[in-house]
Design a protein around this motif. Structure first.
Motif, mmCIF file in Angstrom:
data_model
loop_
_atom_site.group_PDB
_atom_site.id
_atom_site.type_symbol
_atom_site.label_atom_id
_atom_site.label_comp_id
_atom_site.label_asym_id
_atom_site.label_seq_id
_atom_site.Cartn_x
_atom_site.Cartn_y
_atom_site.Cartn_z
ATOM 1 N N CYS A 4 0.860 -1.182 0.000
ATOM 2 C CA CYS A 4 0.000 0.000 0.000
ATOM 3 C C CYS A 4 0.900 1.235 0.000
ATOM 4 C CB CYS A 4 -0.887 -0.014 1.245
ATOM 5 S SG CYS A 4 -1.934 1.435 1.372
ATOM 6 N N VAL A 5 0.701 2.096 -0.977
ATOM 7 C CA VAL A 5 1.480 3.335 -1.053
ATOM 8 C C VAL A 5 0.570 4.499 -0.691
ATOM 9 C CG1 VAL A 5 2.772 4.898 -2.575
ATOM 10 C CG2 VAL A 5 3.088 2.421 -2.776
ATOM 11 N N PHE A 37 -3.633 1.396 -3.488
ATOM 12 C CA PHE A 37 -3.485 2.834 -3.224
ATOM 13 C C PHE A 37 -4.829 3.534 -3.288
ATOM 14 C CE2 PHE A 37 -3.319 5.254 -7.427
ATOM 15 C CZ PHE A 37 -3.957 4.267 -8.141
ATOM 16 N N MET A 45 0.278 9.629 -6.085
ATOM 17 C CA MET A 45 -0.555 8.429 -6.266
ATOM 18 C C MET A 45 -0.520 8.022 -7.743
ATOM 19 S SD MET A 45 -3.841 8.718 -3.788
ATOM 20 C CE MET A 45 -4.280 10.400 -4.149
ATOM 21 N N THR A 111 -1.897 12.168 3.555
ATOM 22 C CA THR A 111 -0.794 11.210 3.694
ATOM 23 C C THR A 111 -0.312 11.154 5.144
ATOM 24 O OG1 THR A 111 -0.166 11.725 1.435
ATOM 25 C CG2 THR A 111 1.477 10.584 2.770
#
Ligand code: AMP
Length: 192
Positions: A4-5, A37, A45, A111
């Motif tokens: 997961c970014v 994401f 993203m 974020t």
């Protein structure tokens, strides 16, 4: 692994961040990882998604319905799977539950929120997934100093700095996410 970014939605950032994250995405795919994401098409993203796609990896985007209905953020239009959620909370839950590790790249309020959520849950031993901060061009130096200052003043236990790795070296970032975590207990990690 499914990584997961978390990263910026903004498209107006320095293009060097974009290039670094596209490269990271290509490297993720090369190492056989897939991407989970927030489904954004812009900023970091979008960069992560383009990189993984260009490297031939799989992409899963998770995005609230109102982002589409109210045009909140551009949506990535080449996800292998795009999951629409009712809420931000549900979005984060799906991203967190469906991955094996997290990489945090530069970003804004969203974020930061995502990073601190997965960090607090790890401190409370609700998950034990690797968390790496890719500190491109020192973007997170001040955040790192803030964490160290809170440790020095006993607001955070010193061993909580073991809960994540922060590095501007992409190899170290991948080393972190690909290495299984030590078992920990809440008692070791938290005063209270
Ligand atoms: P930002 O770092 O502010 O550019 O935001 C990065 C991404 O995080 C964007 O897709 C935001 O919509 C998303 N975001 C912000 N707050 C939340 C939240 N509470 N839950 C889930 N995603 C969020």
């Amino acid at each position: 692994m499914k990584i997961c970014v978390f990263g910026a939605a903004s498209p107006t950032i320095d293009p060097r961040y974009i290039e670094a994250v596209e490269k990271m995405g290509r490297e993720m795919a090369k190492r056989g990882h897939s991407l989970v994401f927030g489904g954004g098409g812009n900023g970091l993203m979008g960069a992560a998604a383009r990189g993984v796609r260009d490297g031939g990896g799989k992409i899963v985007g998770v995005i609230p319905k109102f982002f589409d209905e109210e045009s909140v953020e551009a949506i990535c239009d080449f996800c292998d799977e795009l999951i629409f959620t009712e809420s931000m909370r549900e979005r984060k839950q799906i991203m967190e539950d469906s991955c094996d590790a997290f990489i945090v790249v530069p970003g804004g309020i969203g974020t930061f929120e995502e990073f601190f959520e997965v960090l607090t849950l790890k401190q409370l031993c609700r998950h034990n997934k690797p968390i790496a901060i890719y500190n491109i061009m020192g973007y997170y130096n001040e955040l790192h100093e803030t964490m160290n200052s809170a440790i020095a003043k006993n607001f955070i236990r010193g061993n909580c700095s073991d809960l994540y790795v922060i590095s501007d070296d992409l190899e170290k970032v991948f080393e972190c996410v690909e290495t299984p975590e030590a078992e920990r207990t809440v008692r070791e990690l938290k005063d209270g």
